[in-house]
Design a protein around this motif. Structure first.
Motif, short mmCIF file in Angstrom:
data_model
loop_
_atom_site.label_atom_id
_atom_site.label_comp_id
_atom_site.label_asym_id
_atom_site.label_seq_id
_atom_site.Cartn_x
_atom_site.Cartn_y
_atom_site.Cartn_z
N VAL A 1 27.47 15.18 -55.14
CA VAL A 1 27.20 14.59 -53.69
C VAL A 1 25.59 14.86 -53.76
CG1 VAL A 1 29.36 15.66 -52.74
CG2 VAL A 1 27.22 16.95 -52.99
N TYR A 2 25.15 14.08 -52.76
CA TYR A 2 23.82 13.89 -52.66
C TYR A 2 23.14 14.64 -51.56
CZ TYR A 2 24.48 9.78 -55.96
OH TYR A 2 24.63 9.16 -56.91
N ASN A 3 22.00 15.22 -52.02
CA ASN A 3 20.91 15.95 -50.55
C ASN A 3 20.19 15.13 -50.30
OD1 ASN A 3 18.92 15.92 -52.64
ND2 ASN A 3 18.78 17.70 -53.11
N LYS A 4 19.49 15.54 -49.05
CA LYS A 4 18.59 14.45 -48.39
C LYS A 4 17.51 14.06 -49.19
CE LYS A 4 15.62 18.68 -47.02
NZ LYS A 4 15.08 19.34 -45.92
N ASN A 5 17.20 14.49 -50.40
CA ASN A 5 16.13 13.87 -51.25
C ASN A 5 16.85 13.00 -52.43
OD1 ASN A 5 14.14 15.63 -50.28
ND2 ASN A 5 14.60 17.17 -51.45
N ASN A 6 18.12 12.65 -52.04
CA ASN A 6 19.04 11.81 -52.97
C ASN A 6 19.17 12.41 -54.51
OD1 ASN A 6 20.47 9.41 -52.87
ND2 ASN A 6 18.52 8.32 -54.14
N GLU A 7 19.27 13.70 -54.53
CA GLU A 7 19.32 14.43 -55.45
C GLU A 7 20.93 14.82 -55.70
OE1 GLU A 7 14.86 16.38 -56.20
OE2 GLU A 7 16.40 17.34 -55.25
N THR A 8 21.32 14.82 -56.87
CA THR A 8 22.81 15.18 -56.80
C THR A 8 23.18 16.70 -57.25
OG1 THR A 8 23.09 14.55 -59.34
CG2 THR A 8 23.46 12.87 -57.62
N TYR A 9 24.21 17.04 -56.64
CA TYR A 9 24.72 18.52 -57.19
C TYR A 9 26.09 18.72 -56.86
CZ TYR A 9 24.92 19.45 -51.87
OH TYR A 9 25.24 19.00 -50.53
N TRP A 10 26.85 19.72 -57.28
CA TRP A 10 28.25 19.65 -57.23
C TRP A 10 28.56 20.48 -55.87
CZ3 TRP A 10 32.49 22.92 -57.15
CH2 TRP A 10 33.66 22.37 -57.45
N GLY A 11 29.34 19.71 -55.21
CA GLY A 11 29.88 20.42 -54.02
C GLY A 11 30.83 19.71 -53.21
N THR A 12 31.16 19.88 -51.73
CA THR A 12 32.37 19.35 -51.31
C THR A 12 31.95 18.57 -50.25
OG1 THR A 12 32.33 21.19 -49.74
CG2 THR A 12 33.71 21.51 -51.77
N GLN A 13 32.86 17.46 -49.88
CA GLN A 13 32.71 16.55 -48.49
C GLN A 13 34.05 16.19 -48.14
OE1 GLN A 13 30.50 13.04 -49.82
NE2 GLN A 13 31.30 13.14 -51.77
#
Length: 473
Positions: free
Chosen positions: A352-364
């Motif tokens: 998924v993407y954070n507010k800085n448009n960087e990816t990390y593994w998470g849930t949505q």
């Protein structure tokens, strides 16, 4: 004890914490008194079961028809609502008879061993988001639901002492989001990035009766209790078969199946799935493969070392076969995190993407979960409902989206929130235009945001993360 091995909520029942999962009905002083007595009984049963894992309960039948237990069970069933059974009796019918009188008659039936379960009414409901696929639901009569709930009130505290930390479904002080967080914990903290995304084929209808009764008789020796559970398992189903109303004895003839939708079915399903978890540990799969199971009734995933995922898959299939259960080959697969994603309990696990448009593994929220809530809003704002008041429509919509947002409040949810919010506003404006027979289709000018959220009180879905309903830590 390590965090990942600590049992969720197991200590709470011995401290009187069962009300979080059972009925919190307040009502009259008499009802409150009954509730306290039932909780005291449950705490005693749980404490005894937990203190001695080998203890067998010989005399429970008289507790099923205790006045306070039946009263509590009836209130819980009434709160849950539900349709009528084959006898077509509703809660309104019971109110005309008199609830106290009805309960006294049921108590006498149970005390004199005159109670006999009635057939289940078979109905079909959509399966997932599909309009063509349907799954069966068995509806018991209110009388049977009350007795099953009374049985659940007595047995749940006993078997709660035996259920394992990996089991998160329909237990006190445990919920689905805890299971979601446990998977996240396994992957991010322990690098168990090999995932077996498992699916059992018709789990409830596949549970073998003989083995299930063995699971129960390990703790329950009261013959009347076991006999009644067996009768429920073998209860015939009444519904439309081959174009006409008929009764089917498929459960009795096949010696399998737990009626999905009955009050006691989640407990029975948990008890039987526990056998898989025990076998997984006993045969060394958990230790050898560094493989942890996360289970929610019939849904589960296995998180393990990435180079052991195929072995975990084969071991899982082998154990399930020995238990008489069937793996859905079409829906069961292996996943390598973080590159690949998978869905579990409405959440999508992946990059998924954070507010800085960087990816990390998470849930949505998964696409299916978003579509499901949108379908509910669509149904609640059908043109055929314009005869009701706007306030009633908004009340129903609020119940839908408030509950949905309360569950989906983990990870980057704003994109999903935005889609649901825009669709809700569009549908409600269209509904208002049709109701008031106005021109146009959008209704934005006639019914601006101030009208929807100010005058009608539409639930305001969060637009920034600071306003998202907080998830439990």
């Amino acid at each position: 004890m390590p965090m990942e091995e600590r049992g969720p909520g197991l200590e709470q029942m011995s401290k009187g914490g069962t009300s979080s999962v059972i009925d919190k009905y307040l009502g009259t002083p008499k009802t409150a008194k009954y509730r306290c007595k039932v909780e005291s009984l449950q705490s005693s049963l749980h404490a005894k079961a937990k203190a001695d894992p080998s203890y067998k309960f010989y005399s429970l039948w008289d507790k099923i028809y205790r006045k306070d237990v039946l009263h509590r069970a009836y209130r819980q069933c009434k709160r849950n609502g539900g349709s009528y059974g084959v006898d077509k009796q509703t809660f309104d019918n019971i109110a005309l008879i008199g609830e106290e009188k009805w309960l006294e008659e049921l108590q006498e039936e149970l005390r004199k061993d005159q109670y006999v379960p009635q057939p289940l009414r078979r109905v079909w409901i959509p399966k997932g988001n599909s309009k063509s696929k349907r799954r069966p639901l068995s509806i018991a009569c209110i009388k049977d639901r009350v007795v099953q709930t009374a049985m659940h009130l007595i047995l749940q505290p006993i078997f709660e002492a035996d259920l394992l930390p990996e089991q998160y479904g329909f237990r006190p002080d445990v919920d689905a989001k805890m299971a979601v967080r446990r998977i996240y914990y396994h992957v991010t903290q322990h690098k168990r990035t090999g995932i077996v995304d498992a699916d059992l084929k018709d789990y409830f209808t596949s549970i073998p009766h003989k083995d299930l009764i063995k699971c129960l008789s390990r703790r329950i020796v009261d013959k009347k209790i076991l006999s009644l559970i067996k009768q429920w398992l073998e209860t015939p189903i009444e519904g439309f078969f081959n174009g006409k109303i008929q009764r089917s004895n498929e459960a009795k003839e096949g010696h399998r199946s737990v009626a999905q939708g009955s009050p006691i079915s989640p407990l029975l399903a948990n008890c039987y799935f526990r056998r898989f978890l025990l076998a997984w540990k006993k045969f060394g799969m958990e230790e050898q493969l560094d493989a942890k199971v996360v289970n929610y009734v019939d849904d589960f995933v296995i998180c393990c070392s990435p180079n052991k995922v195929n072995e975990a898959m084969q071991s899982m299939k082998s154990i399930m076969e020995r238990l008489g259960l069937f793996v859905n080959e079409a829906k069961t697969r292996t996943v390598k995190a973080p590159q690949e994603s998978f869905d579990f309990l409405g959440y999508t696990f992946g990059l998924v993407y954070n507010k800085n448009n960087e990816t990390y593994w998470g849930t949505q929220p998964s696409k299916k979960a978003v579509k499901k809530v949108i379908d509910k809003i669509h149904e609640a704002t059908r043109i055929q409902t314009t005869w009701t008041t706007a306030e009633n429509r908004v009340l129903e919509i609020n119940q839908i989206i408030r509950g949905w947002c309360g569950y989906f409040n983990q990870g980057p949810v704003l994109k999903s929130y935005r889609a649901v919010r825009k669709y809700t506003e569009k549908r409600l404006r269209r509904w208002l235009v049709k109701k008031h027979k106005m021109r146009g289709t959008t209704g934005y000018r006639q019914f601006p945001d101030e009208h929807l959220y100010g005058k009608l009180g539409l639930y305001a879905i969060a637009e920034v993360m600071a306003d998202v309903p907080k998830a439990k830590a």
